[in-house]
Motif scaffolding. Structure first.
Motif, PDB file in Angstrom:
ATOM      1  N   LEU A 151      50.237  37.188  78.187  1.00  0.00           N
ATOM      2  CA  LEU A 151      49.882  38.595  78.388  1.00  0.00           C
ATOM      3  C   LEU A 151      50.983  39.330  79.137  1.00  0.00           C
ATOM      4  O   LEU A 151      51.381  40.431  78.744  1.00  0.00           O
ATOM      5  N   SER A 152      51.493  38.748  80.216  1.00  0.00           N
ATOM      6  CA  SER A 152      52.477  39.456  81.037  1.00  0.00           C
ATOM      7  C   SER A 152      53.809  39.644  80.318  1.00  0.00           C
ATOM      8  O   SER A 152      54.577  40.543  80.668  1.00  0.00           O
ATOM      9  N   SER A 153      54.085  38.816  79.311  1.00  0.00           N
ATOM     10  CA  SER A 153      55.327  38.962  78.554  1.00  0.00           C
ATOM     11  C   SER A 153      55.145  39.818  77.312  1.00  0.00           C
ATOM     12  O   SER A 153      56.052  39.913  76.479  1.00  0.00           O
ATOM     13  N   MET A 154      53.983  40.471  77.210  1.00  0.00           N
ATOM     14  CA  MET A 154      53.678  41.296  76.043  1.00  0.00           C
ATOM     15  C   MET A 154      54.469  42.602  76.068  1.00  0.00           C
ATOM     16  O   MET A 154      54.429  43.348  77.039  1.00  0.00           O
ATOM     17  N   ASN A 155      55.179  42.868  74.984  1.00  0.00           N
ATOM     18  CA  ASN A 155      55.877  44.144  74.821  1.00  0.00           C
ATOM     19  C   ASN A 155      54.903  45.125  74.185  1.00  0.00           C
ATOM     20  O   ASN A 155      54.794  45.221  72.967  1.00  0.00           O
ATOM     21  N   VAL A 156      54.166  45.828  75.034  1.00  0.00           N
ATOM     22  CA  VAL A 156      53.120  46.721  74.531  1.00  0.00           C
ATOM     23  C   VAL A 156      53.715  47.926  73.827  1.00  0.00           C
ATOM     24  O   VAL A 156      53.188  48.412  72.828  1.00  0.00           O
ATOM     25  N   GLY A 157      54.864  48.422  74.328  1.00  0.00           N
ATOM     26  CA  GLY A 157      55.434  49.626  73.753  1.00  0.00           C
ATOM     27  C   GLY A 157      54.817  50.864  74.360  1.00  0.00           C
ATOM     28  O   GLY A 157      53.984  50.790  75.273  1.00  0.00           O
ATOM     29  N   PRO A 158      55.179  52.052  73.871  1.00  0.00           N
ATOM     30  CA  PRO A 158      54.700  53.289  74.490  1.00  0.00           C
ATOM     31  C   PRO A 158      53.217  53.542  74.292  1.00  0.00           C
ATOM     32  O   PRO A 158      52.612  54.328  75.012  1.00  0.00           O
ATOM     33  N   ASP A 159      52.612  52.898  73.299  1.00  0.00           N
ATOM     34  CA  ASP A 159      51.190  53.109  73.022  1.00  0.00           C
ATOM     35  C   ASP A 159      50.411  51.836  73.335  1.00  0.00           C
ATOM     36  O   ASP A 159      50.945  50.732  73.336  1.00  0.00           O
ATOM     37  N   ASP A 160      49.117  52.002  73.586  1.00  0.00           N
ATOM     38  CA  ASP A 160      48.262  50.844  73.787  1.00  0.00           C
ATOM     39  C   ASP A 160      48.092  50.087  72.472  1.00  0.00           C
ATOM     40  O   ASP A 160      48.209  50.663  71.383  1.00  0.00           O
ATOM     41  N   LEU A 161      47.793  48.794  72.570  1.00  0.00           N
ATOM     42  CA  LEU A 161      47.613  47.955  71.390  1.00  0.00           C
ATOM     43  C   LEU A 161      46.180  47.449  71.331  1.00  0.00           C
ATOM     44  O   LEU A 161      45.613  47.063  72.353  1.00  0.00           O
ATOM     45  N   THR A 162      45.595  47.436  70.132  1.00  0.00           N
ATOM     46  CA  THR A 162      44.270  46.869  69.927  1.00  0.00           C
ATOM     47  C   THR A 162      44.401  45.513  69.251  1.00  0.00           C
ATOM     48  O   THR A 162      44.995  45.400  68.185  1.00  0.00           O
ATOM     49  N   PHE A 163      43.878  44.496  69.911  1.00  0.00           N
ATOM     50  CA  PHE A 163      43.913  43.131  69.395  1.00  0.00           C
ATOM     51  C   PHE A 163      42.528  42.766  68.875  1.00  0.00           C
ATOM     52  O   PHE A 163      41.513  43.199  69.435  1.00  0.00           O
ATOM     53  N   SER A 164      42.478  41.952  67.819  1.00  0.00           N
ATOM     54  CA  SER A 164      41.180  41.584  67.252  1.00  0.00           C
ATOM     55  C   SER A 164      41.245  40.230  66.569  1.00  0.00           C
ATOM     56  O   SER A 164      42.323  39.710  66.255  1.00  0.00           O
ATOM     57  N   SER A 165      40.078  39.673  66.363  1.00  0.00           N
ATOM     58  CA  SER A 165      39.915  38.471  65.558  1.00  0.00           C
ATOM     59  C   SER A 165      38.580  38.581  64.846  1.00  0.00           C
ATOM     60  O   SER A 165      37.571  38.938  65.470  1.00  0.00           O
ATOM     61  N   SER A 166      38.572  38.283  63.545  1.00  0.00           N
ATOM     62  CA  SER A 166      37.352  38.359  62.744  1.00  0.00           C
ATOM     63  C   SER A 166      36.809  36.964  62.478  1.00  0.00           C
ATOM     64  O   SER A 166      37.567  36.039  62.172  1.00  0.00           O
ATOM     65  N   PHE A 167      35.507  36.853  62.601  1.00  0.00           N
ATOM     66  CA  PHE A 167      34.831  35.614  62.246  1.00  0.00           C
ATOM     67  C   PHE A 167      33.946  35.899  61.040  1.00  0.00           C
ATOM     68  O   PHE A 167      32.971  36.646  61.140  1.00  0.00           O
ATOM     69  N   GLY A 168      34.330  35.333  59.910  1.00  0.00           N
ATOM     70  CA  GLY A 168      33.588  35.542  58.676  1.00  0.00           C
ATOM     71  C   GLY A 168      33.183  34.225  58.061  1.00  0.00           C
ATOM     72  O   GLY A 168      32.979  33.226  58.752  1.00  0.00           O
ATOM     73  N   GLY A 169      33.091  34.215  56.735  1.00  0.00           N
ATOM     74  CA  GLY A 169      32.602  33.045  56.026  1.00  0.00           C
ATOM     75  C   GLY A 169      33.423  31.794  56.234  1.00  0.00           C
ATOM     76  O   GLY A 169      32.910  30.683  56.073  1.00  0.00           O
ATOM     77  N   GLY A 170      34.682  31.954  56.619  1.00  0.00           N
ATOM     78  CA  GLY A 170      35.535  30.796  56.813  1.00  0.00           C
ATOM     79  C   GLY A 170      35.588  30.289  58.235  1.00  0.00           C
ATOM     80  O   GLY A 170      36.295  29.323  58.523  1.00  0.00           O
ATOM     81  N   SER A 171      34.829  30.929  59.150  1.00  0.00           N
ATOM     82  CA  SER A 171      34.955  30.499  60.545  1.00  0.00           C
ATOM     83  C   SER A 171      33.698  30.679  61.386  1.00  0.00           C
ATOM     84  O   SER A 171      33.731  30.405  62.585  1.00  0.00           O
ATOM     85  N   VAL A 172      32.587  31.096  60.810  1.00  0.00           N
ATOM     86  CA  VAL A 172      31.343  31.154  61.573  1.00  0.00           C
ATOM     87  C   VAL A 172      30.168  30.958  60.612  1.00  0.00           C
ATOM     88  O   VAL A 172      30.207  31.410  59.458  1.00  0.00           O
ATOM     89  N   LEU A 173      29.131  30.277  61.088  1.00  0.00           N
ATOM     90  CA  LEU A 173      28.010  29.939  60.221  1.00  0.00           C
ATOM     91  C   LEU A 173      26.806  29.543  61.050  1.00  0.00           C
ATOM     92  O   LEU A 173      26.943  28.899  62.095  1.00  0.00           O
ATOM     93  N   MET A 174      25.620  29.941  60.592  1.00  0.00           N
ATOM     94  CA  MET A 174      24.371  29.406  61.136  1.00  0.00           C
ATOM     95  C   MET A 174      23.716  28.548  60.072  1.00  0.00           C
ATOM     96  O   MET A 174      23.722  28.900  58.890  1.00  0.00           O
ATOM     97  N   ARG A 175      23.178  27.403  60.483  1.00  0.00           N
ATOM     98  CA  ARG A 175      22.375  26.573  59.597  1.00  0.00           C
ATOM     99  C   ARG A 175      21.046  26.282  60.275  1.00  0.00           C
ATOM    100  O   ARG A 175      20.984  26.142  61.508  1.00  0.00           O
TER     101      ARG A 175
END
Length: 330
Positions: A151-175
């Motif tokens: 995090l501290s070595s992150m080059n954010v740049g002049p604007d804020d950055l939005t980070f994300s991760s999606s959990f869909g059919g290939g990575s989350v499931l209820m049985r």
């Protein structure tokens, strides 16, 4: 996850069912130079429904399993310690846990082939009264985003950055599986999709700390009196910034002519602060004053501030003080 989509056809031919209501997890905005981890909580509500007296009598138990893989932010789908959020080619580290110990043993997992394959969330709901109806279990999820070197070595740049991760059919499931006695085997149960997202905004940031400038005691001001203190800034990597100083609190003071007030009748003592020995006064850039300009590294940058009380008429004895506001702009 090998076998995760199998077994859907083995479900008994009846209308008993389990559903899940999941939520996205959105971390509070985090400074790229933060030294404190950031947290978020989420709740997944699982409801299992028995639709008839016979169903409750023959299949009073419902075992539910929740599986989680790496998510779309990870550079490797099977690497879940840590999980990562993605913005373009940049990543930050985080994870999702089943309790607030935030220990590796409590990372939510269960996905076959991942490094948390053993950490499936599982529980059994029992309809002991054999009556038509539903039972609900709240599954609380705890997220922690790491304030680490990534995090501290992150080059954010002049604007804020939005980070994300999606959990869909290939990575989350209820049985789930309804059964009579013992423990249900989720691998033989019915699969239910439960997609959700994890997000965090990483912001450009700067902090500043200035020590007090204390001149030594002097009985006469017939020659210069000097002192030093330190100024520390910590700004996001590659962020240009400048530090300015106001004129202080004394009556009639200016950024190029500061004064300390004291003595029995609020007399004045002229002084100067600079970033070099006996150098140009630090101010806001007006009246020939200087500002400190630099570029952030993500780490703390410390420099010396020099104070000078030039030779002048000696006022009445006493403590002479001023308060100057330093501001970092980026």
């Amino acid at each position: 996850m090998a076998g995760n989509a199998a077994g859907a056809g083995l479900r008994p031919a009846r209308a008993d069912d389990c559903t899940v209501a999941q939520t996205n997890l959105v971390f509070p905005s985090v400074s790229s130079i933060s030294t404190s981890d950031v947290y978020v909580n989420g709740n997944f509500k699982v409801t299992c429904t028995w639709t008839s007296f016979l169903a409750g009598l023959l299949f009073p138990n419902a075992t539910v399993c929740l599986y989680l893989g790496g998510g779309s932010g990870n550079s490797s789908a099977n690497a879940t310690i840590p999980r990562q959020l993605l913005s373009g080619s940049k990543r930050v580290n985080y994870n999702l846990y089943t309790d607030t110990s935030y220990s590796a043993a409590k990372v939510w997992g269960g996905w076959a082939g991942s490094d948390t394959a053993a950490n499936v969330i599982s529980f059994t709901l029992t309809k002991s009264d054999n009556v038509v109806g539903a039972l609900t279990r709240d599954v609380n999820i705890y997220g922690k985003l790491n304030a680490d070197a990534t995090l501290s070595s992150m080059n954010v740049g002049p604007d804020d950055l939005t980070f994300s991760s999606s959990f869909g059919g290939g990575s989350v499931l209820m049985r789930f599986m309804f059964f009579l006695t013992g423990t249900g085997n989720c691998l033989l149960g019915t699969s239910v999709a439960m997609p959700f997202n994890v997000e965090a905004k990483v912001i450009n940031d700067c902090t500043i700390t200035v020590g007090n400038l204390v001149f030594p005691d002097s009985s006469l001001l017939t020659s210069a009196v000097r002192s030093t203190t330190s100024l520390s800034t910590r700004c996001s990597l590659n962020t240009p910034y400048k530090v300015t100083f106001d004129k202080g609190k004394a009556s009639g003071a200016a950024v190029a002519a500061r004064k300390m007030t004291g003595g029995p009748t609020n007399e004045l003592v002229a002084y100067r602060i600079s970033n070099t020995l006996d150098g140009v006064s630090l101010g806001d850039g007006s009246s020939g004053t200087a500002v400190i300009a630099d570029t952030g590294t993500g780490s703390t940058q410390t420099r010396t501030i020099y104070g000078l009380v030039p030779a002048q008429t000696t006022p009445s004895p006493g403590d002479y003080k001023d308060s100057v506001l330093a501001t970092v702009s980026f």
